[in-house]
Design a protein around this motif. Structure first.
Motif, PDB file in Angstrom:
ATOM      1  N   ASP A 234       0.835  -1.206   0.000  1.00  0.00           N
ATOM      2  CA  ASP A 234       0.000   0.000   0.000  1.00  0.00           C
ATOM      3  C   ASP A 234       0.866   1.251   0.000  1.00  0.00           C
ATOM      4  OD1 ASP A 234      -2.254  -1.509  -0.013  1.00  0.00           O
ATOM      5  OD2 ASP A 234      -2.863  -1.089   2.038  1.00  0.00           O
ATOM      6  N   TYR A 251      -7.391   0.295  -5.163  1.00  0.00           N
ATOM      7  CA  TYR A 251      -6.987  -0.776  -4.251  1.00  0.00           C
ATOM      8  C   TYR A 251      -7.990  -1.920  -4.402  1.00  0.00           C
ATOM      9  CZ  TYR A 251      -3.965   2.682  -1.958  1.00  0.00           C
ATOM     10  OH  TYR A 251      -3.009   3.626  -1.693  1.00  0.00           O
ATOM     11  N   ASN A 253      -9.487  -5.301  -3.163  1.00  0.00           N
ATOM     12  CA  ASN A 253      -9.516  -6.153  -1.977  1.00  0.00           C
ATOM     13  C   ASN A 253     -10.751  -7.036  -1.983  1.00  0.00           C
ATOM     14  OD1 ASN A 253     -11.693  -4.637  -1.091  1.00  0.00           O
ATOM     15  ND2 ASN A 253     -10.617  -3.690   0.612  1.00  0.00           N
ATOM     16  N   GLY A 288      -8.314   0.083  11.798  1.00  0.00           N
ATOM     17  CA  GLY A 288      -7.733  -0.005  10.465  1.00  0.00           C
ATOM     18  C   GLY A 288      -8.412   0.899   9.455  1.00  0.00           C
ATOM     19  N   THR A 289      -9.751   1.017   9.563  1.00  0.00           N
ATOM     20  CA  THR A 289     -10.483   1.872   8.623  1.00  0.00           C
ATOM     21  C   THR A 289     -10.055   3.321   8.767  1.00  0.00           C
ATOM     22  OG1 THR A 289     -12.390   0.388   8.684  1.00  0.00           O
ATOM     23  CG2 THR A 289     -12.767   2.631   7.886  1.00  0.00           C
ATOM     24  N   LYS A 292      -6.608   3.792   7.362  1.00  0.00           N
ATOM     25  CA  LYS A 292      -6.629   3.715   5.904  1.00  0.00           C
ATOM     26  C   LYS A 292      -7.090   5.029   5.296  1.00  0.00           C
ATOM     27  CE  LYS A 292      -6.397   1.056   2.154  1.00  0.00           C
ATOM     28  NZ  LYS A 292      -5.154   0.387   1.749  1.00  0.00           N
ATOM     29  N   GLU A 295      -4.523   7.787   5.701  1.00  0.00           N
ATOM     30  CA  GLU A 295      -3.422   7.667   4.745  1.00  0.00           C
ATOM     31  C   GLU A 295      -3.857   8.118   3.348  1.00  0.00           C
ATOM     32  OE1 GLU A 295      -2.414   3.579   5.087  1.00  0.00           O
ATOM     33  OE2 GLU A 295      -1.087   3.856   6.813  1.00  0.00           O
ATOM     34  N   ILE A 311     -11.643   1.795  -3.726  1.00  0.00           N
ATOM     35  CA  ILE A 311     -11.426   0.514  -3.057  1.00  0.00           C
ATOM     36  C   ILE A 311     -12.534  -0.406  -3.526  1.00  0.00           C
ATOM     37  CG2 ILE A 311     -11.204  -0.665  -0.844  1.00  0.00           C
ATOM     38  CD1 ILE A 311     -10.424   2.022   0.388  1.00  0.00           C
TER      39      ILE A 311
END
Length: 864
Positions: A234, A251, A253, A288-289, A292, A295, A311
């Motif tokens: 990432d 991204y 996933n 984590g969300t 993410k 970032e 995403i």
């Protein structure tokens, strides 16, 4: 590009028909001429792999408009700026066929994403089989020597697996497993062989794309001494994005997007400027969300506002890229949405005027911005828009029906592509439980409006839409009032009073809306964009010319010298600094060498009204940035003669070809990109036949050697050119992309240099989808360019010797073959005048509200 519109649910049938009709144009690879068995097998693989990707597209895309719109959008930038796609390692293991198919589709429509993949699950599996438990600190894998050997092996294996799968589908792919990322140790004692990226080498990626191959990258990096380091994929994808500034960062996933922890639903769109602070307060937005999104926000803050992050699930890649609705979670900076209830609330009236100029009634001259604004002064209304007014919606009360009316819904290309339109409509729906609006039947966004409505009624080429009405009586009143109003504004195309009309609710909307088809006949239609022959302004303006050494600069200086209102105040040239400017008689001007700080000071003091950038390609941006950052009144205009902003997607630059582009938009723009010389003549020669073209026009262009500039080269060496013709850049020339992107039609362009000094001739072959005579076509051109002082339509093929020193374009020949399915058109233009300086002067005149042709010598104007 596939010219097919999806109108019903029978998409597989349409897919088969599309493939059949596309035939060899879409599916014939270069090896088709070979007779060997192995090459035939390769062709069969290529044929069926491409066939499957096109069917996959047709099963995902909602409309022809969306496909064409997004393809044009994505091809408006250089190939490496299309997208960076980060692929999770699990996808290569679990969904390799789907991934290869999606990437193959992009490749076959001419898009080259930069693909970077991870390999985390595969590493964990190998370590687990060897009895080694992976170690993490702060979510970062500790990479010792043994782990690194596994990491490197996995990366090479997964990279080869993906490249092999793509090659089997007829895709040329290049494995790039090293040489891209430079790094230092992130913390050698703590994480061991884990890298912190310090630089990105673009060369291997650019070389791959220039060779026609998809670059497939790993996230391995090297220290200056050659030690391989492991880097989070990432993070590596983000660094690639910072270097290439792509339109999309994708991204892939397994979840297919970000999931709202409270509702369990996928989040469709996040506009960071509008929603980020509120997201931080949500109970589900954590761990984590939260990291993410933080970032991603940091990444997007360093990229152009047109860039976005998606995403998504691998199966939804086409839908996310080529439809308005998308599929996964789209994250962009966006703008805050604002509402206004009075004209005084609009703090930037120029933005309001520019937005209103998108209205067809205003741009055609049927009404004016001032007239419409006067009506708003006494009306009760609510306006919706984003900060730069890429989308403007105005809702008025309707006392006749009692249902509020969406009076204007005006969106730029960027507004549609960035889904600002959906955000605005959602805001309107919160405020108005019931709404009505009217759209022309030939509006390219009709399908979008159908998706927002509960019902519709069509008559005389217009469609009434509504939502939220409670009864048949209310609907009947809407229809009755619409019919009365429609009678007074019947369209010339749909003006037959006996035309059938349809009534539609949600149950039958599809049969009405997307099934309607109207064919425009070949008719004599007056120029929809007539010149501004009279300007209201007579105030003198100060011009600064940056880069005056070339032929274009010299011609512009001569024309400004004869202009009634323009005055040169600064002429900048590094080579000529300190010398006296020749050919200018209004004042004594000494060449200077203006630097960025000089430009900032001049702009801050409002010392310049018009900045003209006559610089080589790729040089203009620092000067433009200096003007924008300087402060001052911000009223100065910028005209760029290079190609730097001809493919702008931000909406900040207007393409300055007055005969084809909206003159009102040019007049209200601050920043204008001057078209190229080849591109100007080609567009004028092709545009009237775009609706009738059945395929790719081919342009054989020949220019005098002045087009090669003043820097010595074989293309301006008179001895080398003697009795010679030099072909160059026969594919993918920048003007080929410019012509195609502006016309919305794929054009082949083959440039050459000849031994004369100035002047261009184009011989253009255009395939026709219906039989037309030479007289039909000539009449079409005469009507389209009626009133254009700088365009002449001739029955004969124009000669390049007659255009030299003239300020216009001549289009003629109109030779139609015996089958009447192909026409050859010839166009000539002086590359230094209408191809550059004359066009620049037209744009200055429009932007400064002068007579459009002020300063253009009458004795040189070509008249029809």
């Amino acid at each position: 590009m596939l010219k097919t519109t999806i109108r019903t649910s029978t998409r597989n049938l349409l897919a088969k028909q599309a493939i059949k009709s596309a035939g060899s144009k879409l599916f014939t690879p270069a090896i088709v001429s070979s007779n060997s068995i192995s090459d035939c097998k390769k062709f069969e693989v290529r044929y069926y792999s491409t066939r499957s990707t096109v069917i996959q597209l047709l099963n995902n895309i909602g409309s022809k408009r969306e496909v064409e719109q997004y393809l044009k959008y994505f091809t408006s930038v250089s190939q490496q700026q299309f997208a960076v796609i980060k692929v999770g390692g699990a996808i290569i293991t679990q969904q390799l066929p789907e991934l290869a198919s999606c990437l193959a589709f992009l490749y076959h429509v001419g898009l080259y994403p930069i693909v970077l993949h991870g390999t985390g699950p595969q590493i964990n599996e190998i370590l687990e089989n060897e009895g080694v438990e992976p170690q993490y600190i702060d979510g970062i894998r500790i990479t010792d020597d043994k782990t690194m050997s596994v990491v490197r092996k996995c990366f090479l294996e997964q990279n080869l697996k993906l490249v092999t799968a793509l090659e089997k589908m007829g895709v040329h792919a290049r494995p790039i497993t090293a040489g891209v990322f430079q790094a230092d140790y992130l913390d050698k004692d703590k994480y061991q062989l884990v890298g912190d990226i310090t630089g990105v080498n673009k060369a291997p990626i650019e070389a791959s794309i220039q060779a026609g191959a998809l670059p497939i990258l790993t996230s391995l990096a090297e220290t200056p001494s050659g030690q391989i380091l492991n880097v989070n994929a990432d993070v590596a994808a983000g660094e690639i994005a910072r270097v290439f500034e792509p339109l999309k960062i994708v991204y892939l996933n397994e979840k297919g997007g970000i999931i709202n922890g409270n509702t369990g639903e996928k989040v469709s769109v996040i506009n960071l400027d509008e929603e980020y602070e509120d997201l931080l307060k949500q109970s589900w937005f954590k761990y984590g969300t939260k990291l993410k999104i933080k970032e991603i926000r940091e990444l997007l803050m360093h990229l152009p506002r047109s860039s976005s992050v998606a995403i998504i699930d691998v199966n939804d890649l086409q839908k996310e890229l080529f439809t308005d609705s998308g599929a996964g979670t789209l994250i962009r900076r966006g703008y805050k949405l604002l509402t206004r209830n009075s004209l005084e609330d609009f703090k930037q009236p120029d933005l309001l005027r520019a937005a209103l100029n998108r209205d067809p009634e205003i741009s055609s001259g049927s009404t004016s911005v001032a007239s419409y604004l006067r009506g708003l002064e006494t009306a009760k209304f609510k306006a919706y828009g984003d900060e730069p007014l890429e989308v403007l919606a105005i809702v008025k009360e309707d006392n006749v029906t009692g249902v509020a009316k969406l009076d204007k819904f005006l969106a730029s290309k960027a507004g549609w592509l960035n889904n600002v339109t959906d955000n605005i409509f959602t805001s309107i729906k919160k405020d108005y439980p019931a709404l009505q609006w009217v759209v022309k039947e030939d509006d390219p966004n009709t399908a979008w409006f159908f998706g927002k409505a509960d019902g519709s009624f069509s008559k005389n080429g217009e469609i009434l839409f509504w939502y939220g009405t409670k009864s048949v009586e209310e609907v009947s009143k809407l229809v009755e009032n619409f019919s009365k109003e429609s009678f007074g504004r019947q369209s010339g195309v749909f003006g037959n009073s006996n035309q059938s009309r349809s009534f539609s609710t949600l149950r039958s909307r599809q049969s009405l809306g997307l099934g309607l088809q109207f064919k425009r006949g070949l008719s004599s239609t007056a120029n929809p964009n007539p010149p501004f022959k009279r300007g209201s302004n007579t105030k003198k303006a100060k011009v600064a010319l940056i880069g005056a050494r070339g032929f274009t600069g010299q011609n512009l200086i001569s024309m400004i010298d004869q202009h009634p209102y323009l005055e040169l105040t600064h002429v900048s040239s590094r080579e000529l600094k300190g010398q006296k400017l020749k050919g200018y008689n209004k004042a004594d001007i000494i060449y200077s060498n203006l630097q960025v700080e000089d430009i900032k000071k001049l702009e801050a003091n409002d010392a310049v009204d018009v900045w003209v950038m006559a610089l080589p390609n790729g040089v203009c941006k620092p000067f433009v940035d200096a003007i924008e950052q300087a402060g001052g009144s911000g009223n100065s205009k910028i005209i760029d003669l290079s190609a730097d902003y001809r493919f702008d997607t931000t909406g900040e630059w207007v393409y300055g070809l007055p005969e084809l582009n909206d003159r009102a938009k040019i007049a209200n723009a601050r920043k204008i990109s001057n078209p190229g010389c080849y591109a100007t003549a080609a567009q004028i020669a092709i545009q009237p036949l775009v609706p009738y073209a059945s395929g790719r026009p081919s342009v054989f262009g020949v220019s005098g050697y002045s087009g090669a500039g003043t820097k010595p080269s074989p293309k301006n060496d008179v001895n080398f050119l003697n009795n010679n013709l030099i072909p160059y850049s026969l594919t993918d020339h920048i003007h080929e992309r410019e012509i195609s992107s502006q016309l919305g039609l794929d054009v082949a362009f083959m440039p050459h240099v000849a031994q004369w000094f100035q002047g261009i001739t184009h011989t253009i072959s255009i395939p026709l989808k219906e039989k037309l005579t030479a007289r039909d076509i000539r009449t079409l051109y005469q009507d389209r360019y009626q009133g254009e002082q700088l365009i002449t339509i001739s029955g004969e093929a124009p000669l390049v010797k007659d255009i030299s020193g003239k300020h216009g374009v001549v289009v003629g020949a109109f030779a139609v073959n015996a089958k009447q399915d192909r026409v050859v058109v010839v166009a000539t233009i002086d590359n230094l005048l209408k191809g550059a300086s004359t066009q620049c002067l037209q744009n200055i005149n429009l932007a400064m509200k002068y007579d459009e042709y002020a300063g253009i010598p009458d004795d040189l104007v070509i008249r029809g």
